[in-house]
Write a protein that holds these residues in place. Structure first.
Motif, mmCIF file in Angstrom:
data_model
loop_
_atom_site.group_PDB
_atom_site.id
_atom_site.type_symbol
_atom_site.label_atom_id
_atom_site.label_comp_id
_atom_site.label_asym_id
_atom_site.label_seq_id
_atom_site.Cartn_x
_atom_site.Cartn_y
_atom_site.Cartn_z
ATOM 1 N N THR A 68 0.921 -1.286 -0.085
ATOM 2 C CA THR A 68 0.051 -0.101 -0.126
ATOM 3 C C THR A 68 0.852 1.139 -0.204
ATOM 4 O OG1 THR A 68 -0.211 0.107 2.527
ATOM 5 C CG2 THR A 68 -1.601 -1.039 1.634
ATOM 6 N N GLU A 81 -12.207 9.152 1.171
ATOM 7 C CA GLU A 81 -11.188 8.430 0.210
ATOM 8 C C GLU A 81 -10.572 7.327 0.698
ATOM 9 O OE1 GLU A 81 -11.812 12.074 0.763
ATOM 10 O OE2 GLU A 81 -12.809 12.010 -1.037
ATOM 11 N N TRP A 85 -10.805 3.497 -0.344
ATOM 12 C CA TRP A 85 -9.739 2.664 -0.701
ATOM 13 C C TRP A 85 -9.615 1.296 -0.055
ATOM 14 C CZ3 TRP A 85 -5.953 -0.318 1.387
ATOM 15 C CH2 TRP A 85 -4.730 -0.671 0.495
ATOM 16 N N HIS A 89 -9.718 -2.399 -2.230
ATOM 17 C CA HIS A 89 -8.529 -3.080 -2.143
ATOM 18 C C HIS A 89 -8.574 -4.195 -1.217
ATOM 19 C CE1 HIS A 89 -7.190 0.638 -3.998
ATOM 20 N NE2 HIS A 89 -6.416 -0.247 -4.806
#
Ligand SMILES: [Fe+2]
Length: 455
Positions: A68, A81, A85, A89
Protein backbone atom coordinates in the motif's frame (compact mmCIF):
# COMPACT_ATOMS: atom_id res chain seq x y z
CA UNK A 1 -18.90 -10.77 6.34
CA UNK A 2 -15.92 -11.71 4.22
CA UNK A 3 -14.43 -15.08 4.91
CA UNK A 4 -11.07 -15.04 6.66
CA UNK A 5 -8.28 -15.99 4.31
CA UNK A 6 -6.07 -18.88 5.21
CA UNK A 7 -2.49 -18.25 6.23
CA UNK A 8 -2.88 -16.44 9.55
CA UNK A 9 0.50 -16.14 11.16
CA UNK A 10 1.07 -17.89 14.46
CA UNK A 11 1.12 -14.55 16.23
CA UNK A 12 -2.38 -13.85 15.03
CA UNK A 13 -3.95 -16.94 16.52
CA UNK A 14 -5.48 -15.01 19.36
CA UNK A 15 -6.83 -12.43 16.91
CA UNK A 16 -8.26 -15.16 14.73
CA UNK A 17 -10.44 -16.31 17.58
CA UNK A 18 -11.47 -12.72 18.16
CA UNK A 19 -12.55 -12.59 14.56
CA UNK A 20 -14.46 -15.84 14.91
CA UNK A 21 -16.49 -14.01 17.48
CA UNK A 22 -17.04 -11.23 14.99
CA UNK A 23 -18.40 -13.82 12.62
CA UNK A 24 -20.73 -15.07 15.30
CA UNK A 25 -18.53 -18.14 15.96
CA UNK A 26 -18.05 -17.43 19.63
CA UNK A 27 -18.23 -21.14 20.46
CA UNK A 28 -17.26 -20.68 24.09
CA UNK A 29 -13.81 -19.33 23.28
CA UNK A 30 -12.78 -16.27 25.26
CA UNK A 31 -9.71 -14.66 23.69
CA UNK A 32 -7.77 -12.95 26.41
CA UNK A 33 -5.22 -10.17 26.06
CA UNK A 34 -2.77 -10.95 28.82
CA UNK A 35 -1.11 -7.54 28.60
CA UNK A 36 -4.20 -5.45 29.20
CA UNK A 37 -6.04 -8.25 31.00
CA UNK A 38 -9.28 -8.13 29.03
CA UNK A 39 -10.93 -9.95 26.12
CA UNK A 40 -9.54 -8.98 22.71
CA UNK A 41 -12.99 -8.37 21.25
CA UNK A 42 -13.41 -5.42 23.60
CA UNK A 43 -11.02 -3.36 21.47
CA UNK A 44 -10.63 -5.16 18.14
CA UNK A 45 -13.29 -5.46 15.47
CA UNK A 46 -13.07 -7.37 12.23
CA UNK A 47 -15.16 -5.46 9.72
CA UNK A 48 -15.98 -5.40 6.07
CA UNK A 49 -14.48 -2.16 4.70
CA UNK A 50 -18.00 -0.85 3.96
CA UNK A 51 -18.64 -0.93 7.73
CA UNK A 52 -15.72 1.42 8.51
CA UNK A 53 -16.61 4.75 10.10
CA UNK A 54 -14.68 7.99 9.99
CA UNK A 55 -12.44 7.95 13.04
CA UNK A 56 -11.79 4.16 12.99
CA UNK A 57 -8.13 3.16 13.21
CA UNK A 58 -7.28 0.23 10.91
CA UNK A 59 -4.41 -1.84 12.26
CA UNK A 60 -4.57 -4.77 9.86
CA UNK A 61 -6.13 -5.83 6.57
CA UNK A 62 -6.03 -8.82 4.27
CA UNK A 63 -2.96 -7.59 2.37
CA UNK A 64 0.54 -6.58 3.48
CA UNK A 65 1.13 -2.92 4.32
CA UNK A 66 4.12 -2.96 1.96
CA UNK A 67 1.69 -3.27 -0.96
CA UNK A 68 0.00 0.00 0.00
CA UNK A 69 0.94 3.67 -0.12
CA UNK A 70 0.38 4.05 3.61
CA UNK A 71 3.69 5.02 5.22
CA UNK A 72 2.95 3.34 8.54
CA UNK A 73 1.43 0.06 9.59
CA UNK A 74 -1.94 1.35 10.70
CA UNK A 75 -4.05 4.18 9.40
CA UNK A 76 -6.77 6.46 10.74
CA UNK A 77 -9.81 6.61 8.46
CA UNK A 78 -10.25 10.37 8.43
CA UNK A 79 -11.71 10.82 4.95
CA UNK A 80 -14.09 8.97 2.68
CA UNK A 81 -11.24 8.62 0.17
CA UNK A 82 -9.38 6.40 2.63
CA UNK A 83 -12.53 4.39 3.34
CA UNK A 84 -13.04 3.94 -0.41
CA UNK A 85 -9.45 2.72 -0.75
CA UNK A 86 -10.15 -0.04 1.76
CA UNK A 87 -13.43 -0.88 0.02
CA UNK A 88 -11.67 -1.22 -3.32
CA UNK A 89 -8.60 -3.12 -2.12
CA UNK A 90 -9.59 -5.25 0.87
CA UNK A 91 -12.18 -7.80 1.85
CA UNK A 92 -11.74 -7.25 5.59
CA UNK A 93 -9.93 -4.99 8.05
CA UNK A 94 -9.15 -5.10 11.76
CA UNK A 95 -10.05 -1.92 13.65
CA UNK A 96 -8.30 -1.08 16.92
CA UNK A 97 -10.86 0.80 19.02
CA UNK A 98 -8.24 1.83 21.57
CA UNK A 99 -6.57 3.94 18.88
CA UNK A 100 -9.83 5.07 17.23
CA UNK A 101 -11.31 8.50 18.04
CA UNK A 102 -14.65 7.01 16.92
CA UNK A 103 -15.53 4.07 19.19
CA UNK A 104 -18.49 2.94 17.08
CA UNK A 105 -18.99 -0.81 17.02
CA UNK A 106 -21.59 -2.70 14.96
CA UNK A 107 -24.49 -4.27 16.86
CA UNK A 108 -22.96 -7.77 16.75
CA UNK A 109 -20.07 -6.51 18.89
CA UNK A 110 -22.25 -4.90 21.53
CA UNK A 111 -22.99 -6.69 24.77
CA UNK A 112 -26.56 -8.00 24.88
CA UNK A 113 -28.89 -5.75 26.88
CA UNK A 114 -31.56 -7.00 29.25
CA UNK A 115 -34.99 -6.70 27.67
CA UNK A 116 -37.30 -3.85 28.59
CA UNK A 117 -34.63 -1.15 28.83
CA UNK A 118 -35.44 0.51 25.53
CA UNK A 119 -32.56 -1.13 23.62
CA UNK A 120 -34.86 -2.14 20.76
CA UNK A 121 -35.99 1.46 20.36
CA UNK A 122 -32.44 2.82 20.81
CA UNK A 123 -31.02 0.59 18.13
CA UNK A 124 -33.77 1.47 15.65
CA UNK A 125 -32.60 3.46 12.64
CA UNK A 126 -34.97 6.32 13.48
CA UNK A 127 -32.85 6.94 16.61
CA UNK A 128 -29.69 7.35 14.55
CA UNK A 129 -29.15 10.99 15.62
CA UNK A 130 -28.89 9.85 19.22
CA UNK A 131 -26.03 7.49 18.35
CA UNK A 132 -23.80 9.68 16.19
CA UNK A 133 -21.32 11.96 17.92
CA UNK A 134 -20.59 15.62 17.22
CA UNK A 135 -16.89 16.31 17.51
CA UNK A 136 -14.08 17.94 15.57
CA UNK A 137 -13.74 15.07 13.11
CA UNK A 138 -17.43 14.60 12.29
CA UNK A 139 -18.15 18.32 12.16
CA UNK A 140 -15.20 19.09 9.88
CA UNK A 141 -16.40 16.47 7.41
CA UNK A 142 -20.00 17.73 7.64
CA UNK A 143 -18.92 21.36 7.10
CA UNK A 144 -17.09 20.33 3.90
CA UNK A 145 -20.20 18.64 2.51
CA UNK A 146 -22.45 21.46 3.70
CA UNK A 147 -20.29 24.06 1.95
CA UNK A 148 -20.26 22.02 -1.25
CA UNK A 149 -24.08 21.81 -1.13
CA UNK A 150 -24.24 25.52 -0.30
CA UNK A 151 -22.20 26.43 -3.40
CA UNK A 152 -24.37 24.13 -5.48
CA UNK A 153 -27.61 25.70 -4.20
CA UNK A 154 -26.27 29.20 -4.95
CA UNK A 155 -25.25 28.09 -8.42
CA UNK A 156 -28.69 26.60 -9.10
CA UNK A 157 -30.41 29.77 -7.90
CA UNK A 158 -28.17 31.83 -10.19
CA UNK A 159 -28.87 29.56 -13.16
CA UNK A 160 -32.58 29.76 -12.44
CA UNK A 161 -32.54 33.58 -12.09
CA UNK A 162 -30.69 33.91 -15.39
CA UNK A 163 -33.11 31.41 -16.97
CA UNK A 164 -30.07 29.45 -18.09
CA UNK A 165 -29.86 25.66 -18.34
CA UNK A 166 -29.84 23.99 -14.95
CA UNK A 167 -26.93 21.74 -14.11
CA UNK A 168 -28.97 18.96 -12.52
CA UNK A 169 -26.28 16.24 -12.87
CA UNK A 170 -23.86 18.29 -10.76
CA UNK A 171 -26.61 18.92 -8.20
CA UNK A 172 -27.32 15.19 -8.11
CA UNK A 173 -23.63 14.39 -7.59
CA UNK A 174 -23.46 16.90 -4.75
CA UNK A 175 -26.50 15.31 -3.14
CA UNK A 176 -24.78 11.90 -3.48
CA UNK A 177 -21.78 13.18 -1.51
CA UNK A 178 -24.01 14.61 1.20
CA UNK A 179 -25.97 11.33 1.34
CA UNK A 180 -22.71 9.47 1.91
CA UNK A 181 -21.80 11.84 4.74
CA UNK A 182 -25.35 11.47 6.11
CA UNK A 183 -25.00 7.70 6.31
CA UNK A 184 -21.68 8.21 8.11
CA UNK A 185 -22.76 10.76 10.68
CA UNK A 186 -26.18 12.40 10.43
CA UNK A 187 -25.95 14.38 13.69
CA UNK A 188 -23.20 16.71 12.45
CA UNK A 189 -25.13 17.52 9.25
CA UNK A 190 -28.41 17.99 11.11
CA UNK A 191 -26.56 20.31 13.53
CA UNK A 192 -25.59 22.45 10.51
CA UNK A 193 -29.25 22.84 9.46
CA UNK A 194 -29.64 25.08 12.52
CA UNK A 195 -27.64 27.73 10.60
CA UNK A 196 -30.28 30.31 9.73
CA UNK A 197 -29.17 33.54 8.05
CA UNK A 198 -32.16 35.58 7.02
CA UNK A 199 -30.40 37.19 4.05
CA UNK A 200 -29.74 33.75 2.57
CA UNK A 201 -33.10 32.17 3.31
CA UNK A 202 -33.78 30.76 -0.16
CA UNK A 203 -30.47 28.91 -0.53
CA UNK A 204 -30.36 27.79 3.09
CA UNK A 205 -33.93 26.54 3.04
CA UNK A 206 -33.16 24.35 -0.01
CA UNK A 207 -30.01 22.98 1.66
CA UNK A 208 -31.72 22.32 4.98
CA UNK A 209 -34.68 20.60 3.34
CA UNK A 210 -32.31 18.41 1.30
CA UNK A 211 -30.27 17.44 4.40
CA UNK A 212 -33.26 16.79 6.66
CA UNK A 213 -35.08 14.82 3.94
CA UNK A 214 -32.05 12.55 3.57
CA UNK A 215 -31.63 12.22 7.34
CA UNK A 216 -35.25 11.23 7.85
CA UNK A 217 -35.05 8.82 4.90
CA UNK A 218 -31.99 7.17 6.53
CA UNK A 219 -34.00 6.96 9.78
CA UNK A 220 -36.87 5.34 7.90
CA UNK A 221 -34.43 2.87 6.32
CA UNK A 222 -35.22 3.87 2.76
CA UNK A 223 -32.97 2.46 0.06
CA UNK A 224 -29.79 4.32 -0.93
CA UNK A 225 -31.43 5.26 -4.24
CA UNK A 226 -34.50 6.67 -2.48
CA UNK A 227 -32.33 8.59 0.02
CA UNK A 228 -30.55 10.31 -2.86
CA UNK A 229 -33.79 10.93 -4.76
CA UNK A 230 -35.53 12.54 -1.80
CA UNK A 231 -32.41 14.67 -1.18
CA UNK A 232 -32.56 15.96 -4.76
CA UNK A 233 -36.33 16.53 -4.47
CA UNK A 234 -35.71 18.49 -1.25
CA UNK A 235 -33.05 20.62 -2.93
CA UNK A 236 -35.25 21.34 -5.96
CA UNK A 237 -38.74 21.35 -4.40
CA UNK A 238 -39.43 25.06 -5.07
CA UNK A 239 -37.63 25.20 -8.39
CA UNK A 240 -40.85 26.19 -10.21
CA UNK A 241 -40.97 29.51 -8.35
CA UNK A 242 -38.58 30.83 -10.98
CA UNK A 243 -41.55 31.00 -13.35
CA UNK A 244 -43.75 32.85 -10.85
CA UNK A 245 -43.80 36.66 -10.99
CA UNK A 246 -41.11 37.86 -8.56
CA UNK A 247 -43.29 40.78 -7.48
CA UNK A 248 -45.85 38.31 -6.11
CA UNK A 249 -43.22 36.21 -4.34
CA UNK A 250 -41.72 39.30 -2.68
CA UNK A 251 -45.08 40.90 -1.76
CA UNK A 252 -45.00 41.43 2.02
CA UNK A 253 -48.76 41.57 2.60
CA UNK A 254 -51.63 39.19 1.98
CA UNK A 255 -51.91 37.77 -1.55
CA UNK A 256 -55.08 38.14 -3.61
CA UNK A 257 -56.80 34.94 -4.76
CA UNK A 258 -55.38 35.42 -8.27
CA UNK A 259 -51.88 35.96 -6.91
CA UNK A 260 -52.11 32.90 -4.67
CA UNK A 261 -53.34 30.79 -7.59
CA UNK A 262 -50.26 31.91 -9.51
CA UNK A 263 -47.96 30.92 -6.61
CA UNK A 264 -49.63 27.50 -6.45
CA UNK A 265 -48.53 26.88 -10.02
CA UNK A 266 -44.87 26.59 -8.88
CA UNK A 267 -45.38 22.86 -8.23
CA UNK A 268 -46.48 22.18 -11.79
CA UNK A 269 -43.81 24.47 -13.27
CA UNK A 270 -41.07 22.65 -11.35
CA UNK A 271 -42.46 19.25 -12.35
CA UNK A 272 -42.50 20.20 -16.02
CA UNK A 273 -38.94 21.56 -15.87
CA UNK A 274 -37.69 18.35 -14.27
CA UNK A 275 -39.59 16.11 -16.70
CA UNK A 276 -37.60 17.71 -19.51
CA UNK A 277 -34.40 16.47 -17.90
CA UNK A 278 -34.03 12.79 -18.68
CA UNK A 279 -31.45 12.36 -15.89
CA UNK A 280 -34.05 13.19 -13.23
CA UNK A 281 -36.11 10.22 -12.05
CA UNK A 282 -39.88 10.35 -12.12
CA UNK A 283 -39.92 9.95 -8.32
CA UNK A 284 -38.09 13.27 -7.93
CA UNK A 285 -40.34 15.10 -10.42
CA UNK A 286 -43.50 13.71 -8.74
CA UNK A 287 -42.26 14.68 -5.27
CA UNK A 288 -41.79 18.25 -6.55
CA UNK A 289 -45.26 18.22 -8.15
CA UNK A 290 -46.99 16.95 -5.00
CA UNK A 291 -45.09 18.64 -2.14
CA UNK A 292 -48.10 20.87 -1.29
CA UNK A 293 -50.72 18.11 -1.43
CA UNK A 294 -52.47 17.36 1.89
CA UNK A 295 -53.96 14.11 3.26
CA UNK A 296 -57.34 15.88 3.70
CA UNK A 297 -57.45 16.77 0.00
CA UNK A 298 -57.18 20.52 0.64
CA UNK A 299 -53.71 20.81 -0.89
CA UNK A 300 -52.64 21.64 -4.42
CA UNK A 301 -52.24 21.34 -7.38
CA UNK A 302 -54.39 18.19 -7.72
CA UNK A 303 -56.15 17.94 -4.34
CA UNK A 304 -54.90 14.37 -3.85
CA UNK A 305 -55.78 12.58 -0.61
CA UNK A 306 -53.97 10.16 1.75
CA UNK A 307 -52.12 7.32 0.06
CA UNK A 308 -52.54 8.88 -3.39
CA UNK A 309 -49.81 11.36 -2.40
CA UNK A 310 -46.40 9.83 -3.23
CA UNK A 311 -44.39 8.94 -0.06
CA UNK A 312 -41.48 11.12 -1.18
CA UNK A 313 -43.80 14.13 -1.52
CA UNK A 314 -45.24 13.50 1.97
CA UNK A 315 -41.73 13.52 3.42
CA UNK A 316 -40.66 16.69 1.56
CA UNK A 317 -43.89 18.42 2.68
CA UNK A 318 -43.24 17.80 6.39
CA UNK A 319 -39.55 18.73 6.25
CA UNK A 320 -40.29 21.82 4.11
CA UNK A 321 -42.80 23.03 6.71
CA UNK A 322 -40.48 22.22 9.65
CA UNK A 323 -37.59 24.23 8.24
CA UNK A 324 -39.83 27.13 7.19
CA UNK A 325 -41.44 27.35 10.66
CA UNK A 326 -38.04 27.35 12.39
CA UNK A 327 -36.66 30.07 10.05
CA UNK A 328 -37.11 33.83 10.15
CA UNK A 329 -39.29 34.83 7.21
CA UNK A 330 -40.45 38.30 6.25
CA UNK A 331 -43.97 37.60 7.48
CA UNK A 332 -43.30 35.20 10.36
CA UNK A 333 -40.51 35.11 13.00
CA UNK A 334 -38.62 31.88 13.60
CA UNK A 335 -40.30 29.47 16.04
CA UNK A 336 -38.41 27.07 18.29
CA UNK A 337 -37.86 23.41 17.46
CA UNK A 338 -40.53 22.51 20.06
CA UNK A 339 -43.08 24.92 18.65
CA UNK A 340 -42.48 23.61 15.13
CA UNK A 341 -42.97 19.99 16.20
CA UNK A 342 -46.12 21.05 18.07
CA UNK A 343 -47.56 22.76 14.98
CA UNK A 344 -46.83 19.75 12.77
CA UNK A 345 -48.34 17.44 15.38
CA UNK A 346 -51.57 19.45 15.56
CA UNK A 347 -51.93 19.38 11.77
CA UNK A 348 -51.08 15.68 11.35
CA UNK A 349 -53.65 13.71 9.38
CA UNK A 350 -55.08 16.90 7.86
CA UNK A 351 -52.28 19.02 6.39
CA UNK A 352 -49.43 16.55 6.94
CA UNK A 353 -49.06 12.80 6.74
CA UNK A 354 -49.36 11.38 10.28
CA UNK A 355 -46.68 8.70 9.95
CA UNK A 356 -44.17 11.20 8.52
CA UNK A 357 -44.83 13.73 11.31
CA UNK A 358 -44.42 11.04 13.97
CA UNK A 359 -41.24 9.85 12.27
CA UNK A 360 -39.76 13.36 12.13
CA UNK A 361 -40.45 13.82 15.85
CA UNK A 362 -38.78 10.50 16.69
CA UNK A 363 -35.89 11.25 14.34
CA UNK A 364 -35.14 14.77 15.60
CA UNK A 365 -36.08 14.12 19.24
CA UNK A 366 -37.24 16.80 21.66
CA UNK A 367 -33.75 18.22 21.99
CA UNK A 368 -31.94 17.83 18.72
CA UNK A 369 -28.24 18.66 18.09
CA UNK A 370 -27.73 22.39 17.58
CA UNK A 371 -30.85 23.42 19.54
CA UNK A 372 -30.39 26.56 21.63
CA UNK A 373 -31.67 26.29 25.19
CA UNK A 374 -31.88 28.33 28.38
CA UNK A 375 -30.85 26.45 31.51
CA UNK A 376 -32.59 26.93 34.83
CA UNK A 377 -29.66 29.13 35.89
CA UNK A 378 -30.47 31.54 33.05
CA UNK A 379 -27.35 30.51 31.10
CA UNK A 380 -27.62 29.95 27.35
CA UNK A 381 -26.38 26.65 25.92
CA UNK A 382 -26.43 24.61 22.74
CA UNK A 383 -27.30 20.91 22.60
CA UNK A 384 -24.36 18.77 21.51
CA UNK A 385 -25.61 15.21 21.86
CA UNK A 386 -28.86 13.75 23.12
CA UNK A 387 -28.67 9.98 23.55
CA UNK A 388 -32.21 8.65 23.87
CA UNK A 389 -31.72 7.10 27.32
CA UNK A 390 -31.02 10.58 28.68
CA UNK A 391 -34.44 11.91 27.71
CA UNK A 392 -34.45 15.66 28.17
CA UNK A 393 -30.99 15.73 29.78
CA UNK A 394 -28.58 16.02 26.86
CA UNK A 395 -24.92 16.96 26.71
CA UNK A 396 -24.80 20.74 26.18
CA UNK A 397 -22.09 23.37 25.70
CA UNK A 398 -22.49 26.60 27.62
CA UNK A 399 -22.39 29.75 25.51
CA UNK A 400 -20.38 32.75 26.60
CA UNK A 401 -20.49 36.23 25.15
CA UNK A 402 -17.34 37.71 23.62
CA UNK A 403 -18.19 41.22 22.43
CA UNK A 404 -20.73 40.86 19.63
CA UNK A 405 -20.01 37.15 19.20
CA UNK A 406 -20.81 34.02 21.13
CA UNK A 407 -18.33 31.32 22.01
CA UNK A 408 -18.63 27.70 23.07
CA UNK A 409 -17.77 27.26 26.73
CA UNK A 410 -17.73 24.29 29.06
CA UNK A 411 -19.58 21.12 28.13
CA UNK A 412 -22.08 20.00 30.75
CA UNK A 413 -23.70 16.58 30.90
CA UNK A 414 -27.18 17.36 32.21
CA UNK A 415 -27.76 13.67 32.88
CA UNK A 416 -24.98 13.53 35.47
CA UNK A 417 -26.23 16.84 36.90
CA UNK A 418 -29.54 15.11 37.49
CA UNK A 419 -27.91 12.43 39.65
CA UNK A 420 -26.15 14.97 41.87
CA UNK A 421 -27.56 15.39 45.32
CA UNK A 422 -28.84 18.85 44.59
CA UNK A 423 -32.26 20.30 45.29
CA UNK A 424 -32.19 22.01 41.92
CA UNK A 425 -30.04 20.11 39.39
CA UNK A 426 -29.00 21.95 36.26
CA UNK A 427 -31.63 21.42 33.57
CA UNK A 428 -33.29 22.90 30.51
CA UNK A 429 -35.79 25.65 31.24
CA UNK A 430 -36.70 26.70 27.71
CA UNK A 431 -35.97 25.81 24.10
CA UNK A 432 -35.15 28.83 21.93
CA UNK A 433 -35.59 29.56 18.23
CA UNK A 434 -32.55 29.26 15.94
CA UNK A 435 -30.60 32.53 15.69
CA UNK A 436 -31.82 33.78 19.10
CA UNK A 437 -29.78 36.85 20.22
CA UNK A 438 -27.73 36.57 17.04
CA UNK A 439 -26.23 33.21 18.06
CA UNK A 440 -24.80 31.81 14.84
CA UNK A 441 -24.49 28.03 14.71
CA UNK A 442 -22.28 28.42 11.63
CA UNK A 443 -19.65 30.35 13.62
CA UNK A 444 -19.92 27.98 16.58
CA UNK A 445 -19.42 25.03 14.21
CA UNK A 446 -16.26 26.58 12.80
CA UNK A 447 -14.99 27.15 16.35
CA UNK A 448 -15.65 23.55 17.25
CA UNK A 449 -14.13 22.18 14.05
CA UNK A 450 -11.02 24.27 14.63
CA UNK A 451 -10.60 23.10 18.22
CA UNK A 452 -9.28 19.70 19.14
CA UNK A 453 -12.31 17.95 20.56
CA UNK A 454 -12.51 14.56 22.12
CA UNK A 455 -14.28 11.60 20.51
FE1 LIG B 1 -43.30 24.90 -2.39
Amino acid sequence: MAKSPSGWSAGWGIKKRACDRANGNIGGLMDWDEFSNRPVWEYELKLEPSELKLGHFVRKMNRPWQETDFPLQGVLVDSLEIKRWFQEHCSWVIVDLDRSPNKYRPARYRAPQPSGNGEAEDSHAIQILRRSPINQLTLTRAINEYQRLDRQAEELIKQIELSGPMDVPTAARTVDHVAEAMEENPAALVWLTRIKRQDRYTAQHCINVAILCMGLAVGLEWSRKEIREVGLAGLLHDLGKVKVDGEILRKPGRLTVTEFNEVKEHCRYGYEMLLEDELVSRNVAEAVLCHHEQPDGKGYPQGLTGAAIPPMARLVAVVDAYDAITSNRSYDPARSHHEALGILWKRRGAQFDTHTVESLIRFMGWVTPGTLVVLNTGQLAVVLESPSQRGLRPLVALLTRNGEDWELGLSVDLDSEESKQSTRPLGIEQVLPDGHQGIDIGKLSEQMAAARAGP
